[in-house]
Design a protein around this motif. Structure first.
Motif, PDB file in Angstrom:
ATOM      1  N   GLU A 142      -3.926 -24.084 -97.532  1.00 30.00           N
ATOM      2  CA  GLU A 142      -3.764 -23.352 -96.280  1.00 30.00           C
ATOM      3  C   GLU A 142      -3.988 -21.854 -96.484  1.00 30.00           C
ATOM      4  OE1 GLU A 142      -0.663 -23.551 -92.559  1.00 30.00           O
ATOM      5  OE2 GLU A 142       0.194 -23.574 -94.573  1.00 30.00           O
ATOM      6  N   VAL A 143      -3.379 -21.286 -97.524  1.00 31.26           N
ATOM      7  CA  VAL A 143      -3.530 -19.853 -97.802  1.00 31.26           C
ATOM      8  C   VAL A 143      -4.994 -19.523 -98.097  1.00 31.26           C
ATOM      9  CG1 VAL A 143      -3.002 -18.044 -99.498  1.00 31.26           C
ATOM     10  CG2 VAL A 143      -1.157 -19.435 -98.563  1.00 31.26           C
ATOM     11  N   MET A 153      -5.699  -9.800 -95.674  1.00 30.34           N
ATOM     12  CA  MET A 153      -4.539 -10.572 -96.090  1.00 30.34           C
ATOM     13  C   MET A 153      -3.363 -10.345 -95.129  1.00 30.34           C
ATOM     14  SD  MET A 153      -5.663 -12.393 -98.415  1.00 30.34           S
ATOM     15  CE  MET A 153      -4.189 -13.201 -98.974  1.00 30.34           C
ATOM     16  N   GLU A 154      -3.342  -9.198 -94.456  1.00 27.26           N
ATOM     17  CA  GLU A 154      -2.303  -8.954 -93.456  1.00 27.26           C
ATOM     18  C   GLU A 154      -2.427  -9.984 -92.329  1.00 27.26           C
ATOM     19  OE1 GLU A 154      -4.237  -6.427 -94.606  1.00 27.26           O
ATOM     20  OE2 GLU A 154      -2.844  -4.935 -95.409  1.00 27.26           O
ATOM     21  N   LEU A 160       0.277 -17.153 -90.964  1.00 25.67           N
ATOM     22  CA  LEU A 160       1.146 -18.141 -91.615  1.00 25.67           C
ATOM     23  C   LEU A 160       2.637 -17.825 -91.443  1.00 25.67           C
ATOM     24  CD1 LEU A 160      -0.890 -18.657 -94.921  1.00 25.67           C
ATOM     25  CD2 LEU A 160      -0.832 -20.139 -92.904  1.00 25.67           C
ATOM     26  N   ASN A 161       2.909 -16.686 -90.787  1.00 24.41           N
ATOM     27  CA  ASN A 161       4.290 -16.266 -90.535  1.00 24.41           C
ATOM     28  C   ASN A 161       5.087 -16.098 -91.837  1.00 24.41           C
ATOM     29  OD1 ASN A 161       6.212 -15.396 -88.743  1.00 24.41           O
ATOM     30  ND2 ASN A 161       7.083 -17.437 -88.434  1.00 24.41           N
ATOM     31  N   TYR A 166       4.034 -12.289-100.247  1.00 27.91           N
ATOM     32  CA  TYR A 166       3.984 -13.729-100.550  1.00 27.91           C
ATOM     33  C   TYR A 166       2.535 -14.224-100.528  1.00 27.91           C
ATOM     34  CZ  TYR A 166       4.232 -18.761 -99.900  1.00 27.91           C
ATOM     35  OH  TYR A 166       4.026 -20.120-100.029  1.00 27.91           O
ATOM     36  N   VAL A 167       1.784 -13.850 -99.486  1.00 26.07           N
ATOM     37  CA  VAL A 167       0.400 -14.311 -99.336  1.00 26.07           C
ATOM     38  C   VAL A 167      -0.455 -13.817-100.497  1.00 26.07           C
ATOM     39  CG1 VAL A 167      -1.689 -14.041 -97.941  1.00 26.07           C
ATOM     40  CG2 VAL A 167       0.441 -14.639 -96.850  1.00 26.07           C
ATOM     41  N   ARG A 168      -0.295 -12.550-100.877  1.00 28.22           N
ATOM     42  CA  ARG A 168      -1.087 -12.004-101.995  1.00 28.22           C
ATOM     43  C   ARG A 168      -0.791 -12.749-103.282  1.00 28.22           C
ATOM     44  NH1 ARG A 168      -1.387  -5.859-103.089  1.00 28.22           N
ATOM     45  NH2 ARG A 168      -2.064  -6.857-104.974  1.00 28.22           N
ATOM     46  N   LYS A 169       0.492 -12.959-103.558  1.00 29.79           N
ATOM     47  CA  LYS A 169       0.876 -13.643-104.796  1.00 29.79           C
ATOM     48  C   LYS A 169       0.405 -15.095-104.769  1.00 29.79           C
ATOM     49  CE  LYS A 169       4.662 -14.756-107.807  1.00 29.79           C
ATOM     50  NZ  LYS A 169       5.255 -14.005-108.832  1.00 29.79           N
TER      51      LYS A 169
END
Length: 196
Positions: A142-143, A153-154, A160-161, A166-169
């Motif tokens: 999903e990511v 990425m923002e 994804l709320n 978190y998304v970057r990692k």
């Protein structure tokens, strides 16, 4: 690849990359009947021919979208030979019998052969990527899917709320895992050797 000039038919590739419906329609109208006729004359039917054409159109779209398709020969010969090879591979898979093919179409010149090899390598790489991508967990998929389609990425974090951190990692971990699996796969080394 040798330094061949772009063919005048490159506009068809660019049209595919841009999902231009007029170009796609003209490809179906001008080039597909020859493929359908060939497959019908060689142990296939209309549905099988359309499946082959659809598969090749998707492959060409993906390759064009990735900027990896520079046409150096007529589109007609290139498209027909891709479809022909795909059909022959289908026949080999489904039949233990020897396959006799009526071959009265274009001969293959060097630029066309190079283009075919590039597209087949692209397809092999795409299949390896897709297979390894499917091994990833649902969150990773999903990511990565959202990061492929959204600009920042923002935006992915917002979609994804979850937090930006978190998304970057997560993207970094998932990309690392995907790359590791691809590099460890048995076909990776042979694909790497094929690169120019």
């Amino acid at each position: 690849m040798t330094n061949n000039k772009l063919h005048a038919d490159q506009y068809l590739i660019e049209g595919l990359a841009n999902n231009d419906s007029a170009i796609i329609h003209s490809i179906y109208k001008k080039y597909v009947p020859k493929v359908v006729s060939y497959i019908r004359n060689n142990s296939g039917d209309e549905d099988q021919a359309q499946d082959v054409v659809q598969g090749i159109m998707i492959l060409l779209f993906n390759q064009a979208k990735a900027g990896k398709l520079q046409l150096t020969c007529p589109f007609d010969a290139y498209f027909f030979l891709l479809c022909k090879r795909k059909w022959l591979n289908e026949l080999k898979k489904t039949s233990n019998k020897r396959v006799t093919i009526a071959d009265d179409f274009t001969s293959v010149n060097e630029p066309t052969e190079e283009m075919l090899e590039q597209t087949e390598q692209f397809e092999e790489k795409q299949q390896l990527f897709d297979a390894m991508f499917q091994r990833l967990g649902e969150k990773c998929q999903e990511v990565l899917k959202w990061s492929f389609t959204l600009k920042s990425m923002e935006e992915v974090a917002q979609k994804l709320n979850v937090s930006y951190a978190y998304v970057r990692k997560k993207k970094s971990l998932c990309t690392g895992q995907l790359a590791q699996w691809i590099q460890e796969h048995s076909s990776f080394k042979s694909l790497k050797k094929q690169e120019p």
